[in-house]
Write a protein that holds these residues in place. Structure first.
Motif, PDB file in Angstrom:
ATOM      1  N   ASN A 135      32.072   9.878  38.715  1.00 55.93           N
ATOM      2  CA  ASN A 135      30.615   9.784  38.634  1.00 55.93           C
ATOM      3  C   ASN A 135      30.154   8.575  37.824  1.00 55.93           C
ATOM      4  O   ASN A 135      29.077   8.042  38.082  1.00 55.93           O
ATOM      5  N   ILE A 138      30.014   5.759  40.241  1.00 55.70           N
ATOM      6  CA  ILE A 138      28.880   5.947  41.148  1.00 55.70           C
ATOM      7  C   ILE A 138      27.584   5.615  40.406  1.00 55.70           C
ATOM      8  O   ILE A 138      26.704   4.942  40.953  1.00 55.70           O
ATOM      9  N   ALA A 139      27.468   6.051  39.165  1.00 57.79           N
ATOM     10  CA  ALA A 139      26.276   5.748  38.364  1.00 57.79           C
ATOM     11  C   ALA A 139      26.142   4.244  38.117  1.00 57.79           C
ATOM     12  O   ALA A 139      25.029   3.740  37.963  1.00 57.79           O
ATOM     13  N   ASN A 143      28.824   2.967  46.014  1.00 59.87           N
ATOM     14  CA  ASN A 143      28.315   3.871  47.047  1.00 59.87           C
ATOM     15  C   ASN A 143      28.881   5.281  46.866  1.00 59.87           C
ATOM     16  O   ASN A 143      30.071   5.454  46.589  1.00 59.87           O
ATOM     17  N   GLN A 144      28.026   6.270  47.064  1.00 60.10           N
ATOM     18  CA  GLN A 144      28.378   7.681  46.906  1.00 60.10           C
ATOM     19  C   GLN A 144      29.541   8.094  47.814  1.00 60.10           C
ATOM     20  O   GLN A 144      30.321   8.979  47.469  1.00 60.10           O
ATOM     21  N   LYS A 145      29.705   7.426  48.957  1.00 59.63           N
ATOM     22  CA  LYS A 145      30.774   7.815  49.889  1.00 59.63           C
ATOM     23  C   LYS A 145      32.174   7.578  49.315  1.00 59.63           C
ATOM     24  O   LYS A 145      33.149   8.109  49.822  1.00 59.63           O
ATOM     25  N   TYR A 146      32.284   6.799  48.243  1.00 58.78           N
ATOM     26  CA  TYR A 146      33.585   6.533  47.630  1.00 58.78           C
ATOM     27  C   TYR A 146      33.932   7.522  46.516  1.00 58.78           C
ATOM     28  O   TYR A 146      35.019   7.433  45.944  1.00 58.78           O
ATOM     29  N   LEU A 147      33.043   8.460  46.217  1.00 58.14           N
ATOM     30  CA  LEU A 147      33.295   9.443  45.162  1.00 58.14           C
ATOM     31  C   LEU A 147      34.599  10.190  45.432  1.00 58.14           C
ATOM     32  O   LEU A 147      34.844  10.641  46.554  1.00 58.14           O
TER      33      LEU A 147
END
Length: 161
Positions: A135, A138-139, A143-147
């Motif tokens: 996170n 991401i923050a 991109n969120q898709k790589y979380l």
């Protein structure tokens, strides 16, 4: 308590407080690592940083344990899948050997030049094991898709666009 015990405890408390306040290895290490990367126009082959493609199989990094991934390497002409800059001015770069590859390398460094998505980059540095995109990354703007994607972490010494 007797006076000797009180004096000993007071002295140890003061000493421990002074040591903790003056040396914060995490803060100093991050600062030194962030300032270590230098942008250069052209990186020359260097025996200190062997080409990763000659050392490891880039198509399947899963076969290597995190213990085996501690070495100096050169990531030559890697593709920038994602790039972001956090609140501290550090660039978070998600790199892949090819545009279509799903094998990722994460570099967090301070950079004087802007590094954009879809750029080709060469990085000389130290691989320091496997991790996952969390996170915090991401923050920072990835991109969120790589979380939770698996990545190999790299501390950059030199960068070339």
């Amino acid at each position: 308590m007797n006076r000797k015990r009180i004096a000993l405890l007071t002295g140890l408390t003061l000493l421990a407080g002074a040591v903790v306040n003056t040396t914060n290895p995490l803060r100093n290490a991050v600062k030194n690592d962030a300032e270590a990367a230098q942008i250069k126009t052209n990186l020359k082959p260097n025996s200190k940083y062997p080409d990763i493609a000659k050392k490891l199989d880039l198509t399947s990094m899963e076969q290597y344990s995190s213990v085996n991934l501690f070495m100096n390497v050169t990531l030559k002409d890697f593709y920038v899948k994602e790039s972001s800059i956090d609140n501290y001015g550090q660039s978070h770069l998600l790199l892949a050997p090819l545009k279509t590859s799903d094998q990722y390398f994460l570099v967090v460094t301070k950079s004087a030049k802007t590094i954009k998505k879809n750029d080709m980059i060469t990085v000389q540095g130290f691989m320091n094991g496997k991790t996952r995109i969390d996170n915090a990354q991401i923050a920072a703007g990835l991109n969120q898709k790589y979380l939770n994607k698996k990545v190999v972490s790299l501390i950059a010494d030199n960068l070339s666009l």
